[in-house]
Design a protein around this motif. Structure first.
Motif, mmCIF file in Angstrom:
data_model
loop_
_atom_site.group_PDB
_atom_site.id
_atom_site.type_symbol
_atom_site.label_atom_id
_atom_site.label_comp_id
_atom_site.label_asym_id
_atom_site.label_seq_id
_atom_site.Cartn_x
_atom_site.Cartn_y
_atom_site.Cartn_z
ATOM 1 N N VAL A 1 0.851 -1.186 0.000
ATOM 2 C CA VAL A 1 0.000 0.000 0.000
ATOM 3 C C VAL A 1 0.886 1.235 0.000
ATOM 4 N N GLU A 2 0.757 2.058 -1.035
ATOM 5 C CA GLU A 2 1.533 3.298 -1.117
ATOM 6 C C GLU A 2 0.785 4.439 -0.438
ATOM 7 N N SER A 3 1.552 5.390 0.039
ATOM 8 C CA SER A 3 0.984 6.627 0.571
ATOM 9 C C SER A 3 1.943 7.766 0.244
ATOM 10 N N GLY A 4 1.413 8.977 0.366
ATOM 11 C CA GLY A 4 2.212 10.142 0.007
ATOM 12 C C GLY A 4 1.860 10.599 -1.388
ATOM 13 N N GLY A 5 2.749 11.294 -2.014
ATOM 14 C CA GLY A 5 2.478 11.836 -3.334
ATOM 15 C C GLY A 5 1.680 13.118 -3.243
ATOM 16 N N GLY A 6 1.248 13.614 -4.394
ATOM 17 C CA GLY A 6 0.482 14.847 -4.425
ATOM 18 C C GLY A 6 1.000 15.794 -5.480
ATOM 19 N N PHE B 1 8.568 2.024 -9.352
ATOM 20 C CA PHE B 1 8.412 2.239 -10.785
ATOM 21 C C PHE B 1 7.452 3.412 -10.975
ATOM 22 N N ARG B 2 7.423 3.952 -12.174
ATOM 23 C CA ARG B 2 6.472 5.025 -12.455
ATOM 24 C C ARG B 2 5.942 4.903 -13.880
ATOM 25 N N GLY C 1 1.704 -2.412 -5.671
ATOM 26 C CA GLY C 1 0.758 -1.564 -4.981
ATOM 27 C C GLY C 1 -0.218 -0.937 -5.959
ATOM 28 N N GLN C 2 -1.121 -0.123 -5.439
ATOM 29 C CA GLN C 2 -2.170 0.447 -6.259
ATOM 30 C C GLN C 2 -1.732 1.722 -6.976
ATOM 31 N N GLY C 3 -0.619 2.285 -6.566
ATOM 32 C CA GLY C 3 -0.084 3.479 -7.210
ATOM 33 C C GLY C 3 -0.420 4.758 -6.468
ATOM 34 N N ALA C 4 0.460 5.736 -6.596
ATOM 35 C CA ALA C 4 0.266 7.049 -5.986
ATOM 36 C C ALA C 4 0.618 8.111 -7.022
ATOM 37 N N GLN C 5 -0.262 9.092 -7.157
ATOM 38 C CA GLN C 5 -0.055 10.133 -8.162
ATOM 39 C C GLN C 5 0.925 11.175 -7.661
ATOM 40 N N VAL C 6 1.895 11.483 -8.507
ATOM 41 C CA VAL C 6 2.829 12.581 -8.254
ATOM 42 C C VAL C 6 2.729 13.541 -9.433
ATOM 43 N N THR C 7 2.411 14.792 -9.138
ATOM 44 C CA THR C 7 2.290 15.807 -10.182
ATOM 45 C C THR C 7 3.220 16.968 -9.855
ATOM 46 N N VAL C 8 4.074 17.297 -10.804
ATOM 47 C CA VAL C 8 5.037 18.388 -10.619
ATOM 48 C C VAL C 8 4.700 19.486 -11.622
ATOM 49 N N ILE D 1 2.266 8.235 -12.181
ATOM 50 C CA ILE D 1 1.785 7.404 -11.088
ATOM 51 C C ILE D 1 2.957 6.534 -10.661
ATOM 52 N N TYR D 2 3.245 6.544 -9.374
ATOM 53 C CA TYR D 2 4.376 5.796 -8.835
ATOM 54 C C TYR D 2 3.865 4.534 -8.143
ATOM 55 N N TYR D 3 4.499 3.421 -8.471
ATOM 56 C CA TYR D 3 4.115 2.118 -7.928
ATOM 57 C C TYR D 3 5.276 1.501 -7.153
ATOM 58 N N CYS D 4 4.983 0.927 -6.019
ATOM 59 C CA CYS D 4 5.995 0.097 -5.367
ATOM 60 C C CYS D 4 5.712 -1.356 -5.716
#
Length: 123
Positions: free
Chosen positions: A5-10, A37-38, A114-121, A93-96
């Motif tokens: 389970v990933e957390s963080g990002g944004g 991975f992303r 994992g389900q992935g976490a979105q990272v937007t820059v 989207i970043y996946y562990c």
């Protein structure tokens, strides 16, 4: 089975920092290595970094070397990805992922995801 389970990002401005965390549960004793991975829109999933569960040796993609740091806490069964000096091209989207047999740098080496976490820059 291993659950991730990933957390963080944004959302962050270019040059900023974010931290992702991945919590593993289940048969964690079977983990040999953990990877990040992303996948950006319209692109294939790509390797970012990996760490061996025992010993902790790390390896990074050239595109993130010197900016990203992967770390682990075996007691908590977590793997973190500290991302500094972020660029718009890091948006994805970043996946562990967890591997039970080797410290791969390709997606087909990892069985659990994992389900992935979105990272937007933003620029």
């Amino acid at each position: 089975q291993v659950q991730l389970v990933e957390s963080g990002g944004g959302l962050v401005q270019a040059g900023g920092s974010l931290r992702l965390s991945c919590a593993a549960s289940g048969r964690t004793f079977s983990i040999y290595a953990m990877g990040w991975f992303r996948q950006a829109p319209g692109k294939e999933r790509e390797f970012v970094a990996r760490i061996r569960w025992s010993g902790g040796s790390v390896y990074y993609a050239d595109s993130v070397k010197g900016r990203f740091t992967i770390s682990k806490d075996n007691a908590k069964n977590t793997v973190d990805l500290q991302m500094n000096s972020l660029k718009p091209e890091d948006t994805a989207i970043y996946y562990c992922a967890a591997s039970g047999s080797n410290a791969y740098t390709t997606t087909d080496g990892y069985r659990y995801w994992g389900q992935g976490a979105q990272v937007t820059v933003s620029s």
